[in-house]
Design an enzyme around this catalytic site. Structure first.
Site, PDB file in Angstrom:
ATOM      1  N   HIS A   1       0.827  -1.210   0.000  1.00 18.07           N
ATOM      2  CA  HIS A   1       0.000   0.000   0.000  1.00 18.07           C
ATOM      3  C   HIS A   1       0.861   1.259   0.000  1.00 18.07           C
ATOM      4  O   HIS A   1       0.616   2.197  -0.771  1.00 18.07           O
ATOM      5  CB  HIS A   1      -0.922  -0.004   1.216  1.00 18.07           C
ATOM      6  CG  HIS A   1      -1.667   1.276   1.393  1.00 18.07           C
ATOM      7  ND1 HIS A   1      -1.240   2.262   2.260  1.00 18.07           N
ATOM      8  CD2 HIS A   1      -2.780   1.766   0.795  1.00 18.07           C
ATOM      9  CE1 HIS A   1      -2.064   3.286   2.193  1.00 18.07           C
ATOM     10  NE2 HIS A   1      -3.003   3.005   1.319  1.00 18.07           N
TER      11      HIS A   1
ATOM     12  N   GLU B   1      44.152  -1.567 -23.982  1.00 15.26           N
ATOM     13  CA  GLU B   1      44.630  -0.801 -22.821  1.00 15.26           C
ATOM     14  C   GLU B   1      46.123  -0.990 -22.565  1.00 15.26           C
ATOM     15  O   GLU B   1      46.661  -0.483 -21.580  1.00 15.26           O
ATOM     16  CB  GLU B   1      43.817  -1.176 -21.564  1.00 15.26           C
ATOM     17  CG  GLU B   1      43.471  -2.623 -21.468  1.00 15.26           C
ATOM     18  CD  GLU B   1      42.371  -2.958 -20.481  1.00 15.26           C
ATOM     19  OE1 GLU B   1      41.934  -2.092 -19.711  1.00 15.26           O
ATOM     20  OE2 GLU B   1      41.962  -4.128 -20.480  1.00 15.26           O
TER      21      GLU B   1
ATOM     22  N   CYS C   1      35.968   4.039 -24.045  1.00 12.22           N
ATOM     23  CA  CYS C   1      35.251   4.235 -22.787  1.00 12.22           C
ATOM     24  C   CYS C   1      36.075   5.180 -21.922  1.00 12.22           C
ATOM     25  O   CYS C   1      37.228   4.873 -21.592  1.00 12.22           O
ATOM     26  CB  CYS C   1      35.080   2.905 -22.043  1.00 12.22           C
ATOM     27  SG  CYS C   1      34.320   1.604 -23.023  1.00 12.22           S
TER      28      CYS C   1
END
Length: 791
Positions: A418, A680, A751
């Protein structure tokens, strides 16, 4: 008048009868008459009409006294709402049902039970003459396990009287309905014996974000009133619509709830239902099997298609027949009306701030104010407008109080309780199921309620500094030639992030799911029996993996659910999943991790990434990662997931990893699987064409590439000022990586933060021919602006 003026059987009514029998009853009739051919079982019943209610008022001369009572209502402060409501209900309860109505009700009841006094649910279904589509959901009373003629007639009258509950009066006042133009229909429906089984609710959208491609199911043991009232924390399941009926396993998530109590049939007419503590055995298992979850999802999609709008549906399982039923269906009224492209972003400064409690976040906003601990509605006068309600749980009687609050915090309840439903309707944040909120928060204490950090809501001590940013994504166009992708790893934020302008996920960090959802080193699960018996970690792992006969399955299950949630949020756009890239010191911080990790002087260039995947110290842990990905792609049908290998030092190592993945069931090209590699390390750039023999694409990790090009350990405070992605050497490495990848016929992205921070860096990437750029969510809009400016 004929009996049909007072009573309508469900099979005789449909949506066109809302003015006569209200939305709830009309919907039941619609499903019985229109959806039976689809095999959706709905318990039979009948409804009293709006005309019957008006006749009841007229026969007892109640129109004038009710009108006079409402005229006495304080329409500004509602200071006498409780007294006016009680007086109105007393008038109706002391009145007599007309004889012809009694007769019609009892005849229909006998017909329903084939002359046997069966148990029925008696529910209110209100409607307005001038606004027949108004739902009035949750404003009036329902009564369960009503058996026998006298009990039924009394329940009908109680439903009539519930038109004047305090919350219903306030609801009509707030929405501008004329009280005397609202009528009350009563639905009488055969009870499903969920008291000896289970029941629950479902939404045909994700109830926090409004994401339309999810079916969200909640369930508890026993009758469903506990889940509606928020008395217990339910089980939760998420099903992906796009793979429902296509994939072997369309269930994205399963979350075990506490299900503290079970509502069963009572022993007397005065107490038709009662709550019992749920046994530990039943609390530890899900209320539904996978087959039942999928069955409910299929039915709900049929119902949604028929109504042509998102739906809020109640279901129940009969323990005698072992049969699922749909017992109610109504249009969802919050997110279906909202524009998901209008988003508010909240940022709070929480460094050094004490966390008081946490629970399930409802909404994505932040509220600050004074905590007001309330034990019941009798203490309503203590609450000042805008204060934050802190209580055990709420029920519909709380509605007039909740409308004054700035936020809601409860010990109990779930996303369909509720308090959750009302919070969404009011547009205020809520945190439910905290368990200890009333113990950890002091009355009158200044607090900050944060629902902006994912599905876990947090309550902080004090009033924190807040920044609010409004976005209208409909006004934002993406660049034409450069893909804009997101960096994320948090499944709890995935659906919200899906509304951002994007071309998919360029970097999904697996580590986030392992850290926050799994928390255990995979090798500690593989070799659990070999851990020291007295290790504190062993007990913690045993607690986390309770319910999993095979502890390795715990890792696979949790990881696959996290990956699948993000993949579904962006489906069918690509989601590039980076396999785990913890450093050894980070792995050691996971439960059980210290026993399996070496102590390295420089973990940044040590035992990380690809080198772990085929090494005997981690190979079986990598197997679990591959099993999770295989489940997501093969069983859940989310083939938009691509796999990316980080920190791959040599071409020979690439060959080893690809072969290892093949042995673990992830073969490049099989079932459309694409493998990517992070760029990388300088060797990745210089030998890009050779690496391209093993990978379908590349993604530049600019942080690692910069530090290894410049020989700067970015974890070292002494030399970190030398770290700079704008350094000419770093830029040249990035330029070469893009050029060599394209020469090899491979797409390549980047990224990193730099393209959003610096327009010139964005221009450099675009000029170099980058295919995609991936941004953190808080930097994406600025990044889009920078990329578009430079194209």
């Amino acid at each position: 008048m004929t009996k049909s003026a007072w009573i309508r059987r469900f099979r005789e009514i449909g949506l066109t009868d809302v003015p006569s029998v209200g939305g709830k009853n009309a919907s039941l009739g619609e499903m019985i008459s229109r959806l039976a051919s689809f095999g959706i079982p709905v318990p039979d019943g009948f409804a009293t009409t709006a005309l019957a209610f008006e006749d009841f008022l007229s026969q007892n001369s109640l129109h004038l006294p009710l009108r006079e009572l409402i005229q006495q209502l304080d329409h500004v402060q509602y200071s006498n709402l409780r007294e006016i409501g009680a007086a109105a209900r007393k008038l109706l309860m002391e009145a007599e049902l007309p004889i012809h109505l009694k007769k019609a009700v009892l005849e229909a009841y006998k017909e329903l039970g084939k002359e046997v006094p069966i148990a029925v649910a008696v529910r209110s279904s209100a409607t307005a003459e001038d606004l027949p589509e108004a739902s009035f959901a949750g404003q009036h009373e329902s009564y369960l396990n009503i058996r026998g003629e006298e009990a039924l007639l009394q329940a009908v009258k109680k439903c009539f009287a519930s038109l004047y509950t305090d919350r219903a009066i306030k609801y009509r006042e707030d929405h501008g309905f004329q009280h005397e133009k609202v009528a009350l229909s009563v639905g009488v429906q055969i009870m499903v014996r969920s008291d000896i089984s289970c029941s629950g609710v479902l939404f045909t959208l994700e109830p926090e974000s409004g994401f339309r491609d999810i079916i969200h199911i909640s369930g508890v043991w026993g009758l469903g009133e506990n889940i509606v009232q928020g008395t217990v924390t339910p089980d939760e399941f998420m099903v992906f619509k796009s793979t429902l009926g296509k994939a072997k396993q369309p269930i994205l998530q399963k979350r075990l709830g506490e299900k503290e109590q079970t509502m069963i049939y009572g022993d007397t007419a005065e107490s038709p239902v009662r709550n019992l503590p749920t046994s530990p055995e039943k609390r530890s298992v899900f209320v539904l099997s996978d087959e039942e979850i999928i069955q409910l999802a299929n039915w709900s999609r049929i119902i949604e298609d028929h109504y042509a709008k998102p739906m809020d549906i109640e279901w129940a399982k009969d323990g005698l027949q072992n049969q699922l039923y749909i017992i109610q269906a109504r249009p969802e009224t919050v997110h279906s009306r909202a524009n998901p492209l209008l988003q508010k972003e909240y940022k709070i400064e929480k460094a050094g701030v004490r966390l008081l409690t946490s629970g399930q976040a409802i909404g994505s906003a932040v509220a600050m104010g004074t905590a007001r601990l309330l034990k019941s509605t009798a203490e309503a006068d203590k609450l000042q407008p805008g204060e934050i309600i802190v209580t055990d749980l709420t029920s519909p009687d709380w509605d007039p109080i909740l409308k004054k609050s700035g936020a809601i915090i409860t010990n109990k309840g779930g996303r369909t309780s509720h308090a959750s439903i009302v919070a969404r309707e009011l547009g205020v944040p809520a945190i439910v199921g905290c368990e200890n909120a009333t113990e950890q928060i002091q009355d009158g204490q200044p607090i900050t309620v944060s629902c902006c950090e994912g599905k876990t809501g947090k309550v902080y001590e004090g009033l924190l500094k807040l920044e609010t940013i409004e976005h209208d994504f409909s006004t934002i166009s993406k660049p034409e030639n450069t893909g804009i992708m997101l960096i994320t790893g948090d499944p709890e934020k995935a659906f919200q992030l899906s509304f951002y302008p994007n071309d998919g996920v360029g970097l999904m960090r697996m580590e986030f799911i392992i850290t926050h959802a799994i928390k255990v080193h995979p090798m500690a699960l593989v070799q659990f029996d070999e851990l020291a018996a007295d290790a504190a970690d062993k007990q913690a792992i045993a607690t986390l993996t309770k319910g999993y006969a095979d502890k390795k399955e715990y890792f696979i299950d949790k990881l696959s659910q996290g990956i699948a949630t993000i993949a579904a949020a962006f489906y069918p756009k690509p989601v590039i999943l980076r396999m785990s890239d913890f450093k050894s010191n980070e792995y050691a911080n996971l439960l059980g991790g210290a026993a399996f990790e070496p102590k390295e002087e420089n973990p940044m260039i040590g035992f990380r990434g690809a080198s772990r995947y085929y090494h005997e110290k981690y190979r079986e842990g990598f197997r679990l990662e591959c099993e999770a990905v295989k489940r997501v792609r093969a069983e859940m049908g989310l083939r938009n997931v691509k796999v990316m290998i980080p920190f791959c030092r040599t071409v020979e190592e690439a060959a080893k990893v690809v072969e290892q993945m093949k042995q673990f069931g992830l073969e490049r090209g099989a079932n459309g699987l694409e493998l990517y590699m992070m760029v990388e390390i300088p060797s990745n750039v210089l030998l890009a064409k050779e690496f391209a023999r093993y990978f379908d694409g590349f993604s530049i990790g600019s942080n690692d590439l910069t530090q290894l090009t410049l020989g700067v350990d970015r974890d070292s405070a002494l030399v970190s000022p030398l770290f700079n992605e704008q350094n000419p050497a770093a830029r040249e490495m990035i330029r070469l990586a893009i050029a060599y990848a394209h020469e090899a016929g491979r797409p390549i992205g980047l990224c990193g933060q730099a393209p959003s921070d610096d327009p010139s860096f964005a221009r450099f990437l675009v000029d170099a021919g980058i295919d995609t750029i991936s941004f953190n969510p808080d930097a994406l809009l600025k990044g889009v602006e920078n990329v578009k400016r430079e194209t």
